[in-house]
Design a protein around this motif. Structure first.
Motif, PDB file in Angstrom:
ATOM      1  N   ASN A 157      23.311   6.466 -47.615  1.00 62.32           N
ATOM      2  CA  ASN A 157      24.372   7.438 -47.869  1.00 62.32           C
ATOM      3  C   ASN A 157      25.563   7.253 -46.919  1.00 62.32           C
ATOM      4  O   ASN A 157      26.313   8.186 -46.666  1.00 62.32           O
ATOM      5  N   ASP A 158      25.729   6.022 -46.419  1.00 64.57           N
ATOM      6  CA  ASP A 158      26.888   5.650 -45.604  1.00 64.57           C
ATOM      7  C   ASP A 158      27.021   6.515 -44.357  1.00 64.57           C
ATOM      8  O   ASP A 158      28.116   6.935 -43.985  1.00 64.57           O
ATOM      9  N   ARG A 164      26.744  15.065 -45.999  1.00 67.79           N
ATOM     10  CA  ARG A 164      27.201  14.079 -46.973  1.00 67.79           C
ATOM     11  C   ARG A 164      27.318  14.701 -48.365  1.00 67.79           C
ATOM     12  O   ARG A 164      28.256  14.401 -49.118  1.00 67.79           O
ATOM     13  N   GLU A 165      26.377  15.568 -48.722  1.00 67.71           N
ATOM     14  CA  GLU A 165      26.457  16.248 -50.022  1.00 67.71           C
ATOM     15  C   GLU A 165      27.682  17.137 -50.112  1.00 67.71           C
ATOM     16  O   GLU A 165      28.357  17.187 -51.141  1.00 67.71           O
ATOM     17  N   ARG A 166      27.985  17.836 -49.030  1.00 65.52           N
ATOM     18  CA  ARG A 166      29.121  18.767 -49.024  1.00 65.52           C
ATOM     19  C   ARG A 166      30.457  18.061 -48.858  1.00 65.52           C
ATOM     20  O   ARG A 166      31.468  18.512 -49.396  1.00 65.52           O
ATOM     21  N   PHE A 167      30.454  16.992 -48.083  1.00 60.95           N
ATOM     22  CA  PHE A 167      31.698  16.278 -47.780  1.00 60.95           C
ATOM     23  C   PHE A 167      31.506  14.791 -48.101  1.00 60.95           C
ATOM     24  O   PHE A 167      31.314  13.973 -47.197  1.00 60.95           O
ATOM     25  N   PRO A 168      31.542  14.431 -49.377  1.00 61.49           N
ATOM     26  CA  PRO A 168      31.169  13.066 -49.800  1.00 61.49           C
ATOM     27  C   PRO A 168      32.051  11.958 -49.236  1.00 61.49           C
ATOM     28  O   PRO A 168      31.620  10.799 -49.169  1.00 61.49           O
ATOM     29  N   HIS A 169      33.272  12.261 -48.826  1.00 69.53           N
ATOM     30  CA  HIS A 169      34.176  11.222 -48.346  1.00 69.53           C
ATOM     31  C   HIS A 169      34.377  11.276 -46.829  1.00 69.53           C
ATOM     32  O   HIS A 169      35.252  10.584 -46.294  1.00 69.53           O
ATOM     33  N   SER A 170      33.578  12.054 -46.130  1.00 66.99           N
ATOM     34  CA  SER A 170      33.743  12.207 -44.686  1.00 66.99           C
ATOM     35  C   SER A 170      33.095  11.047 -43.939  1.00 66.99           C
ATOM     36  O   SER A 170      32.255  10.313 -44.473  1.00 66.99           O
TER      37      SER A 170
END
Length: 371
Positions: free
Chosen positions: A188-189, A34-40
């Motif tokens: 964090n979704d 999630r930190e690396r790919f916030p919209h994934s």
């Protein structure tokens, strides 16, 4: 397949990362992604009602290896490998504390102790003799001496004169830790689905087709964080190892505080909520305990009860409240397996019974493999 349009659209369409296993490794992997790919879109699949394996079933030891366990590891690993393992475990514990906070995991730095039975004199003498050597090789990590001799103040019975004390060891509340991790993942979704068992997967040019229960779906990347169950789908050199545990009812005025080890770490106990939690014994039946079945055996339970009555609480009345088991991931080498299996498939497994210590770091390393 009896999934609705809404279920397909919101849970199983356009999935970027599917993680198998919602334990310590899987949840930390998801948070790192999630930190690396916030919209994934990140989906975690868990075959149990709660995280299966050992993440919610372990004894809550924030440890990196007792003195006799480290010496035993040196018989099958090089000195450099053992130091690297301890460094990873120590770094993993610091990462866990940083990610969740000490209050959330009920971190208590009471220190750890190793005791030796009267019948275990050869191991006891070997540990006392080689204690300065182990302290010396660990000094670059801890900047201080780790192990020291202490006289038994807990009124144990049938043991050698000295305990080996380690001030860097602590205990946590396993349930609180996992609840904190799950809450953070949801915040964090990150989607988490329980009682969904992955039974097969097939890699395609642009991703992976995953089969779970009675349906299939596509994901761009598939990451296994199943530890003791890893060999079922990944063909990795990981063997399941069952750990049996029991816990007493509350004991008035219990004066035992800390985490305790016996026999190269094959037995372990601690205080929790005025109770004694005691586990281990798979060294009595390595073949029988190489299983993914959650159960207890008479052989091991009798040995645990004998230790409790004769060594740990020889002068105290108590009753046993509950028994359970967990499944760890072991192998001939204690180094965890964190690797890319194919273009879109990855795994972070074989934690060697040190999931609390190393799980957060392995989850991070697993996420870092994804390009």
């Amino acid at each position: 397949m009896n999934l609705s349009y809404w279920e397909l659209k919101h849970w199983f369409a356009q999935v970027d990362f599917t993680i198998v296993g919602s334990g310590i490794v899987g949840l930390h992997c998801a948070l790192a992604l999630r930190e690396r790919f916030p919209h994934s879109k990140i989906l975690i699949l868990e075959k149990g009602i709660l995280p299966q394996g050992a993440s919610t079933k372990n004894a809550g030891f924030a440890c990196f290896g007792s003195l006799s366990e480290i010496l035993d590891d040196l018989k099958s690993h090089s000195e450099e490998e053992v130091i690297q393992l301890i460094q990873k475990r120590w770094s993993g514990l610091q990462l866990l504390r940083k990610n969740l906070g000490d209050e959330a995991i009920d971190f208590k730095p009471y220190g750890g102790y190793e005791l030796f039975l009267k019948s275990d004199e050869p191991s006891y003498n070997d540990c006392l003799q080689r204690l300065p050597f182990i302290n010396d090789i660990l000094k670059p990590i801890f900047r201080n001496e780790v192990f020291s001799k202490e006289v038994d103040r807990f009124d144990f019975s049938g043991i050698q004169e000295y305990l080996i004390f380690n001030p860097y060891e602590a205990q946590i509340d396993t349930g609180k830790m996992m609840q904190a991790l799950l809450k953070k993942a949801i915040a964090n979704d990150i989607l988490i689905l329980n009682q969904v068992e992955v039974t097969a997967f097939q890699e395609k040019s642009d991703g992976v087709m995953v089969t779970a229960n009675d349906f299939s779906f596509a994901t761009r990347n598939l990451l296994f964080a199943t530890n003791g169950f890893a060999a079922e789908l990944t063909n990795n050199q990981v063997k399941p190892a069952r750990a049996q545990v029991l816990i007493t009812n509350p004991i008035p005025d219990l004066d035992i505080k800390g985490t305790f080890h016996l026999e190269q770490g094959y037995y372990y106990f601690r205080n929790i909520d005025n109770r004694i939690l005691l586990g281990g014994g798979r060294n009595l039946d390595f073949e029988g305990e190489t299983t993914t079945e959650f159960a207890q055996t008479e052989l091991i339970q009798q040995r645990l009860e004998a230790l409790l009555k004769e060594v740990i609480l020889p002068k105290t009345e108590y009753t046993i409240a509950h028994r359970w088991s967990g499944i760890m991931g072991m192998g001939s080498c204690k180094r965890p397996i964190v690797e890319q299996l194919s273009t879109h498939v990855y795994c972070g497994v074989r934690l060697g019974g040190m999931g609390v210590a190393i799980g957060s770091l392995i989850g991070q390393e697993l996420a870092d493999l994804v390009k």
